[in-house]
Every structure is written in C-alpha cells, then in structure tokens.
Design a protein around this motif. Structure first.
Motif, PDB file in Angstrom:
ATOM      1  N   THR A 101     -12.123  -8.402 -12.749  1.00  0.00           N
ATOM      2  CA  THR A 101     -11.270  -6.986 -12.850  1.00  0.00           C
ATOM      3  C   THR A 101     -12.258  -6.297 -12.437  1.00  0.00           C
ATOM      4  O   THR A 101     -11.797  -5.393 -11.065  1.00  0.00           O
ATOM      5  CB  THR A 101     -11.005  -6.444 -14.260  1.00  0.00           C
ATOM      6  N   LEU A 102     -13.510  -6.175 -12.694  1.00  0.00           N
ATOM      7  CA  LEU A 102     -14.891  -4.963 -11.906  1.00  0.00           C
ATOM      8  C   LEU A 102     -15.063  -5.296 -10.765  1.00  0.00           C
ATOM      9  O   LEU A 102     -15.169  -4.600  -9.995  1.00  0.00           O
ATOM     10  CB  LEU A 102     -16.307  -5.087 -13.362  1.00  0.00           C
ATOM     11  N   THR A 103     -15.486  -6.537 -10.482  1.00  0.00           N
ATOM     12  CA  THR A 103     -15.684  -6.939  -9.053  1.00  0.00           C
ATOM     13  C   THR A 103     -14.861  -6.765  -8.412  1.00  0.00           C
ATOM     14  O   THR A 103     -15.528  -6.617  -7.380  1.00  0.00           O
ATOM     15  CB  THR A 103     -15.626  -8.486  -9.506  1.00  0.00           C
ATOM     16  N   ALA A 104     -12.849  -7.050  -8.812  1.00  0.00           N
ATOM     17  CA  ALA A 104     -12.637  -6.480  -7.603  1.00  0.00           C
ATOM     18  C   ALA A 104     -12.680  -5.248  -7.230  1.00  0.00           C
ATOM     19  O   ALA A 104     -11.640  -4.762  -6.161  1.00  0.00           O
ATOM     20  CB  ALA A 104     -10.541  -7.573  -8.245  1.00  0.00           C
ATOM     21  N   ILE A 105     -12.219  -4.146  -8.128  1.00  0.00           N
ATOM     22  CA  ILE A 105     -11.906  -2.683  -8.178  1.00  0.00           C
ATOM     23  C   ILE A 105     -13.320  -2.081  -7.109  1.00  0.00           C
ATOM     24  O   ILE A 105     -13.410  -1.537  -6.393  1.00  0.00           O
ATOM     25  CB  ILE A 105     -12.033  -1.824  -9.542  1.00  0.00           C
ATOM     26  N   ASN A 106     -14.579  -2.965  -8.183  1.00  0.00           N
ATOM     27  CA  ASN A 106     -15.372  -2.466  -7.257  1.00  0.00           C
ATOM     28  C   ASN A 106     -15.983  -2.679  -5.914  1.00  0.00           C
ATOM     29  O   ASN A 106     -16.103  -2.008  -5.062  1.00  0.00           O
ATOM     30  CB  ASN A 106     -17.083  -2.426  -7.763  1.00  0.00           C
ATOM     31  N   SER A 107     -15.109  -4.072  -5.297  1.00  0.00           N
ATOM     32  CA  SER A 107     -15.174  -4.289  -4.279  1.00  0.00           C
ATOM     33  C   SER A 107     -14.630  -4.005  -3.319  1.00  0.00           C
ATOM     34  O   SER A 107     -14.963  -3.495  -1.849  1.00  0.00           O
ATOM     35  CB  SER A 107     -15.275  -5.872  -3.990  1.00  0.00           C
ATOM     36  N   VAL A 108     -13.204  -2.986  -3.438  1.00  0.00           N
ATOM     37  CA  VAL A 108     -12.269  -2.251  -3.557  1.00  0.00           C
ATOM     38  C   VAL A 108     -13.385  -0.881  -3.122  1.00  0.00           C
ATOM     39  O   VAL A 108     -13.503  -0.080  -1.861  1.00  0.00           O
ATOM     40  CB  VAL A 108     -11.157  -1.985  -3.325  1.00  0.00           C
ATOM     41  N   LEU A 109     -13.555  -0.211  -4.233  1.00  0.00           N
ATOM     42  CA  LEU A 109     -13.971   0.984  -4.347  1.00  0.00           C
ATOM     43  C   LEU A 109     -15.200   0.838  -3.146  1.00  0.00           C
ATOM     44  O   LEU A 109     -16.124   2.099  -2.840  1.00  0.00           O
ATOM     45  CB  LEU A 109     -14.551   1.305  -5.667  1.00  0.00           C
ATOM     46  N   ALA A 110     -16.395   0.052  -2.780  1.00  0.00           N
ATOM     47  CA  ALA A 110     -17.489  -0.020  -1.962  1.00  0.00           C
ATOM     48  C   ALA A 110     -17.059   0.420  -0.376  1.00  0.00           C
ATOM     49  O   ALA A 110     -18.241   1.053   0.061  1.00  0.00           O
ATOM     50  CB  ALA A 110     -18.090  -1.599  -1.976  1.00  0.00           C
ATOM     51  N   VAL A 111     -15.583   0.178  -0.045  1.00  0.00           N
ATOM     52  CA  VAL A 111     -15.415   1.020   1.285  1.00  0.00           C
ATOM     53  C   VAL A 111     -15.494   2.721   1.481  1.00  0.00           C
ATOM     54  O   VAL A 111     -16.254   2.877   2.560  1.00  0.00           O
ATOM     55  CB  VAL A 111     -14.283   0.630   1.176  1.00  0.00           C
ATOM     56  N   ILE A 112     -15.371   3.140  -0.326  1.00  0.00           N
ATOM     57  CA  ILE A 112     -16.363   4.133   0.001  1.00  0.00           C
ATOM     58  C   ILE A 112     -17.707   4.616  -0.145  1.00  0.00           C
ATOM     59  O   ILE A 112     -17.796   5.547   0.458  1.00  0.00           O
ATOM     60  CB  ILE A 112     -14.894   4.641  -0.816  1.00  0.00           C
ATOM     61  N   THR A 113     -17.670   4.408  -1.784  1.00  0.00           N
ATOM     62  CA  THR A 113     -18.802   4.404  -1.980  1.00  0.00           C
ATOM     63  C   THR A 113     -20.303   3.575  -1.082  1.00  0.00           C
ATOM     64  O   THR A 113     -21.677   4.866  -1.460  1.00  0.00           O
ATOM     65  CB  THR A 113     -19.512   3.707  -3.517  1.00  0.00           C
ATOM     66  N   ILE A 114     -19.959   2.966  -0.224  1.00  0.00           N
ATOM     67  CA  ILE A 114     -21.385   2.615   0.369  1.00  0.00           C
ATOM     68  C   ILE A 114     -21.757   4.080   1.388  1.00  0.00           C
ATOM     69  O   ILE A 114     -22.458   4.142   1.965  1.00  0.00           O
ATOM     70  CB  ILE A 114     -20.719   1.139   1.206  1.00  0.00           C
TER      71      ILE A 114
END
Length: 292
Positions: A101-114
């Motif tokens: 779950t965390l990997t899925a959500i954070n992979s999406v958030l990375a589009v913003i955080t990176i």
C-alpha cells in the motif's frame, strides 16, 4: 555517460518495466486499505515524505556536502519506497500488505515530491548551470512512474496468473539494472569517483541507517504494532533508487547528482538485512524473557 544509449533510452525503459512489475502486484484494494488502517499508512508516509528529507538536509549541512551531491541526496530522499521493501518486510515478519500500500501511494506522491524537493535543493544550494527540474518535466516523471503502474494493475485484473509468474523475473531484473546503472554512474565519474565516495559515502551510509531506524522507532513511538513497524522501517529505508537515478541522469542530465543514489544502492540491501535481523532477534528475545 549521459549521452550513452544506456542512459538516454535504456534507463527510462528499464524503470518503466520495473514500475510495470510493481503494478502487477497491486490491486485497487491496496489503495482502499488506507481507509482500513489509516494510522499505519499516515505514520509511515509522514516519516517518509516529511521527516526523511529533513534528515537528509541535516546530514548535508553537518558534513558540508558539495552542492551537486547535496541535490542528489535530496532527490534520493524524495524518491518512493523500493519494490523490494515488501520482500525484506516478508523476511522479517513485517506487514507486507502495508508495504504494498505504501509503495503504491508513495509512487504516486513522487510525481509531486521529487520536483518539489529537488527544486528546493537546487535553489537552496545555489547550484550553477542549467540544472533544474521544471514542473513542465513532471510529465516525464509521470511517464516513468505512474503510467506503467496503471498498465500493470490493468494487466493483473485481466491476467492474474501472468502477473504472478512475472513477479520474480521483474524483481531480479530491477536488481540487475540497478547494479548496472549504479556501477555505470560511478565509472562515468571515475576521475572524481574516489573524492565523491570519500565525501558522500559516510553521509549515505548514515542516511540509510537513520532511515531504517526512523521508520522503525517512529512507528513504535506512535504505538504501531511490530509488523507495521517493520514494514515502516523497510519502506522508509529501501528507496526506489532507479527512480532517482533516472531523474538524475535522464531528466537533470547530471551524473554527479546520481552519485548519492548509486552509493546508497550499495548500502541499502545489506543494511536492511542486518537491521531486520536485529529488530526481529531483539523482539524474539523480549517475548522469550516475559514471565509465563
């Protein structure tokens, strides 16, 4: 280095395959799990998205890291959890479903955080030259990360047996491509590689140890159970360094920025294994020492 076919074409394609493999392991239920275990998800994401970049910045300032390497470390801190975090979590009795779950959500958030954290670092450390991750390039990062995941999830719904068969080959492929690109990044800067390793080696090793410890102790302090704490530790400590390497080499087109991620990938797996063994052994001793 940055002009080679491996970097300009091979690395983005490899990352797309890796993220496609991640999508093969996901279902919509993994995202819905946020509603069922909101505290565990919120704690781990807060540690990873907010606290971890602060730890990276602190280490950079303490050790007076060179600006381009500092940008690379902040890029690494902003990268999502690696797909192998769930494997290490499984080995050390963590909550594997939470990792997925965390990997899925954070992979999406990375589009913003990176872009946010990388641009912050570029501005804060006053990096000279044309280095910059414009928000117009978010579409590139999106293509590297999000689209292959969505395609993989769709394939899983249509061909679950194929998705299961491909899990192991994609994991092996991800490790091989990570090793290849990490070595290539170091070779590409071989004239200065020793100086970079002397400057960033200790910092990345400490960052890896702090990340694993932060993920575990932060979860325990906030009263998550042992499996969730192990999952948090592995998710925070094991980064998708292929994402960071792709952004550094294919988007920012700067091999020096890739050095921290390349070096981190050397420490990441043995440190995660040693840390997982330590906390699992400590927990077993604690249980055995309790009075009957």
């Amino acid at each position: 280095m940055t002009d080679s076919a491996l970097i300009t074409t091979g690395l983005p394609v490899a990352l797309a395959i890796i993220m496609f493999g991640l999508g093969l392991s996901l279902t919509l239920g993994d995202f819905r799990r946020v509603a069922r275990t909101p505290k565990a998800v919120a704690v781990a994401l807060f540690l990873q998205v907010v606290i971890l970049p602060m730890v990276a910045l602190t280490l950079i300032l303490i050790f007076d890291v060179e600006p381009l390497l500092a940008v690379g470390l902040m890029l690494l801190a902003a990268s999502p959890g690696g797909t192998t975090a769930s494997l290490f979590s499984h080995l050390f009795r963590g909550d594997v479903a939470l990792n997925i779950t965390l990997t899925a959500i954070n992979s999406v958030l990375a589009v913003i955080t990176i872009p946010v954290f990388t641009n912050f670092a570029i501005g804060y450390f006053d990096v000279d030259g044309k280095l910059g991750l414009q928000f117009g390039k978010i579409s590139e990062v999106l293509a590297f990360i999000l689209i292959p995941v969505v395609i993989g999830m769709f394939v899983r719904t249509q061909a679950p047996k194929f998705a299961l068969r491909m899990d192991r080959p994609v994991r092996i492929f991800s490790i091989v491509i990570l090793a290849t690109v990490s070595v290539g990044a170091l070779i590409g800067e071989r004239d200065n590689a020793l100086d970079y390793l002397l400057q960033i080696g200790l910092v990345t090793a400490l960052f890896c140890l702090f990340s694993l410890t932060l993920g575990y102790l932060g979860a325990r302090i906030l009263r998550l159970d042992q499996p969730s704490s192990v999952a948090s530790s592995m998710e925070v400590g094991i980064h998708n360094t292929t994402v960071a390497l792709t952004v550094a080499l294919s988007v920012l087109e700067n091999p020096i920025v890739a050095i921290p991620s390349a070096v981190y990938s050397v420490f990441m797996y043995p440190f995660a294994a040693a840390f997982g063994y330590a906390v699992t052994r400590e927990r077993s001793h604690a249980i055995e020492s309790r009075p009957a």
